[in-house]
Design a protein around this motif. Structure first.
Motif, PDB file in Angstrom:
ATOM      1  N   TYR A 449      20.146   5.514  76.213  1.00  8.55           N
ATOM      2  CA  TYR A 449      20.730   5.359  77.286  1.00  8.55           C
ATOM      3  C   TYR A 449      20.677   6.656  78.591  1.00  8.55           C
ATOM      4  CZ  TYR A 449      23.309   2.353  75.093  1.00  8.55           C
ATOM      5  OH  TYR A 449      24.129   0.908  74.169  1.00  8.55           O
ATOM      6  N   TRP A 481      30.716   2.790  79.862  1.00  6.77           N
ATOM      7  CA  TRP A 481      29.957   1.489  79.496  1.00  6.77           C
ATOM      8  C   TRP A 481      30.021   0.169  78.692  1.00  6.77           C
ATOM      9  CZ3 TRP A 481      25.079   4.160  80.859  1.00  6.77           C
ATOM     10  CH2 TRP A 481      25.035   5.090  81.064  1.00  6.77           C
ATOM     11  N   HIS A 483      27.560  -0.838  75.737  1.00  7.04           N
ATOM     12  CA  HIS A 483      26.499  -1.086  74.611  1.00  7.04           C
ATOM     13  C   HIS A 483      25.853  -1.849  74.961  1.00  7.04           C
ATOM     14  CE1 HIS A 483      26.627  -3.646  71.053  1.00  7.04           C
ATOM     15  NE2 HIS A 483      28.015  -2.854  71.560  1.00  7.04           N
ATOM     16  N   ASN A 486      22.288  -1.975  79.835  1.00  9.91           N
ATOM     17  CA  ASN A 486      21.936   0.173  79.760  1.00  9.91           C
ATOM     18  C   ASN A 486      22.664   1.161  81.123  1.00  9.91           C
ATOM     19  OD1 ASN A 486      19.975   0.246  77.890  1.00  9.91           O
ATOM     20  ND2 ASN A 486      18.540  -1.496  79.254  1.00  9.91           N
TER      21      ASN A 486
END
Length: 613
Positions: A449, A481, A483, A486
């Motif tokens: 990332y 985020w 996962h 992106n």
């Protein structure tokens, strides 16, 4: 009778002489005074010329006393020596007379005279009451009247306080001669048994036997002494906690019962209440580099001390504090190198994994005596070559062995066990990237990332949702985020470098962050998705905050700074507010509710992407 009066002028002295006869009346005296005066000049008077008489002599009057001493000294307790006093009292008192007279025409004199007249009228034996007429009061020739004054005594005040009495229990015993005798006999039997055990152990050499016997005797003696000291140490620890609770009793009451009532008038915002402040003399001038709560004992937490500066590397300290005693740590482990990270085992709470700046990792056992770790990595066992930035305990392997992994800036993630366990983990880098890794596939990353533009300071998984994690960086941002995506789901800019972030253990949408300008930011995504519900300055602006952690049970957070201090704060009700339910409905609880709450927020952000596809 003859009276003489002298009157001195500028250039001559005049003597007035008056003869008075005994028994003369006052009017005759005045006539004789006005007609019988003669001008007399003393024979020793100095004759002055007209120029000398007209000469002017100037005299300047100052407030300085020429007779005041200039060499007075006093003893200075601050400098421990005698120092001269610069300010000397220049006032000279010539005459002091304390009286009790008042000017007759003054307001106060009129009030006292009026009061005195009223009192005389009220008296039954006064002449005014008998005749019903006021007597004419004679005027005072000197135009003054007497005044009496009396100071009032200060009213007495009582001040007291009442506390709850400590619990008491009655204990009584009688020490007779036979009880004392039995105790001595029991002690002698123990000593004889210890001697028999020492004789029963075989030995190869006589010298070794003597040395071993002496050592064992010393060990047995020290063991009995240590047992007594252990009993005494437990009692003193309890007494120390009691004294500490009495000293900081108001903080303990605030921790247990205080709730900020002003939250009722604020819809979303909350506050932090400062509580205990933890410090240790051995940790002075060190930075708090790691914080971790004990999962089993919720009042105990560990703190690692070191330095992030490469030029200031040196010693470190591992300390354990409890909320029951904020004046002194429970355990202190000095280290030769600065500590960068630590983690306490979730099931075996007395095992602590520590990562150091020199790349070593170590495991401390709180039950073991001494200040050395039970295990420490070396170059032979494959220690890291750069600082260790994170250590985490894993579940025990199939054989029941404890294992943990460590992450270092040398590019390696090392699992300190012989058996591989399938586990997904995240690694933040100094370039701002975050790598998603899997233990089974240790040769490559699953995903990378592009998270931040500067170094990643912290990456942490959500306690409830398995797909959500949070990251912070020195680029002033905090990002949340998923996962599987992106791009970040949420981005918050805090206008200062972010030192650490932490998820709350009671909600999947609450997290906190600390910045280098001394502020604590607390967010609740379920309440406000754009701004913090609490933004509070907790230390001076020059002090940098480095770490933050939530307590697992109590509404409490601890914050560490670069001065070696750890401060605790209590969350106000708005910061831990539960959703309102209708009457008769029970509040749903459990991890499923928290997962659904976070999933609802993520679905709002995923919908535009799904519709675009």
């Amino acid at each position: 009778m003859q009276d003489a009066f002298f009157c001195r002028g500028s250039n001559e002295t005049v003597l007035f002489v008056q003869d008075k006869e005994d028994g003369m009346e006052h009017g005759d005296e005045w006539d004789e005074w006005s007609h019988g005066k003669t001008l007399t000049k003393p024979p020793d008077q100095l004759e002055l010329t007209e120029a000398e008489l007209n000469e002017t002599f100037t005299r300047i009057l100052t407030a300085t006393n020429p007779h005041a001493p200039q060499n007075i000294v006093r003893y200075s307790f601050k400098k421990r020596s005698y120092k001269p006093i610069s300010a000397v009292d220049q006032m000279a008192v010539h005459f002091v007379l304390e009286g009790n007279l008042l000017y007759k025409d003054s307001d106060e004199a009129r009030r006292q005279m009026a009061k005195q007249e009223v009192e005389e009228e009220d008296r039954p034996d006064s002449a005014a009451s008998k005749t019903g007429k006021k007597e004419q009061k004679l005027t005072n020739q000197i135009n003054f009247c007497e005044r009496a004054s009396q100071t009032l005594n200060n009213p007495p005040r009582e001040r007291n306080c009442q506390t709850e009495p400590p619990p008491r229990c009655n204990f009584s015993a009688i020490a007779n001669q036979w009880e004392i005798y039995d105790a001595y006999v029991e002690e002698l039997q123990k000593q004889e048994k210890n001697k028999e055990k020492q004789k029963a152990i075989p030995s190869k050499k006589d010298d070794e036997d003597d040395d071993r016997g002496k050592k064992k005797m010393i060990l047995m003696e020290t063991q009995t002494q240590s047992d007594d000291l252990c009993k005494m140490a437990k009692a003193t620890k309890i007494l120390e906690r009691m004294v500490n609770q009495n000293i900081y009793g108001d903080l303990a009451i605030d921790f247990k019962y205080y709730e900020d009532c002003s939250d009722e008038f604020r819809e979303q915002e909350g506050t932090l209440l400062p509580l205990w402040k933890f410090q240790c003399d051995k940790a002075k001038k060190l930075t708090v580099t790691a914080l971790c709560w004990n999962k089993k004992y919720q009042d105990l937490f560990a703190a690692g001390m070191g330095s992030y500066d490469f030029s200031k590397q040196g010693r470190g300290v591992l300390v354990f504090y409890t909320l029951k005693n904020s004046s002194f740590p429970e355990y202190i482990y000095p280290t030769n190198c600065g500590i960068m990270c630590l983690d306490i085992h979730e099931q075996v709470s007395y095992l602590v994994a520590v990562g150091f700046y020199d790349g070593c990792v170590a495991v401390y056992n709180l039950k073991e005596d001494g200040q050395q770790p039970v295990y420490q990595s070396t170059a032979k066992t494959g220690k890291h070559t750069d600082p260790v930035w994170q250590v985490r305990w894993q579940n025990d392997d199939m054989d029941g062995n404890h294992n943990f992994y460590s992450v270092s800036s040398d590019g390696r993630v090392v699992s300190w066990t012989l058996v591989k366990i399938n586990h997904l983990f995240l690694v933040g880098t100094q370039e701002g990237k975050i790598h998603k890794c899997f233990k089974t596939y240790s040769s490559q990353y699953l995903e990378t990332y592009d998270a931040h533009t500067l170094a990643v300071d912290a990456v942490k998984w959500n306690h409830f949702h398995p797909k959500v994690f949070i990251s912070c960086s020195s680029d002033w941002t905090v990002k949340i985020w998923d996962h599987t995506i992106n791009t970040p789901m949420f981005t918050f800019e805090l206008y200062a470098a972010v030192g650490d972030v932490a998820w709350a253990p009671y909600s999947s949408t609450v997290f906190a962050a600390v910045t280098v300008n001394g502020k604590v930011h607390i967010f609740d995504l379920n309440v406000n998705k754009y701004e913090a519900i609490c933004q509070q300055q907790v230390v001076a602006k020059k002090t940098k905050l480095t770490h933050i952690e939530f307590n697992l049970v109590h509404p409490l957070i601890i914050v560490g700074d670069d001065q070696g201090y750890i401060t605790s704060f209590k969350l106000s009700p708005n910061l831990r507010k539960q959703p309102k339910m209708k009457k008769g409905e029970e509040l749903p609880k459990g991890p499923e509710v928290e997962i659904a709450k976070m999933e609802k927020l993520l679905s709002l952000l995923r919908e535009p992407e799904a519709s675009a596809v």
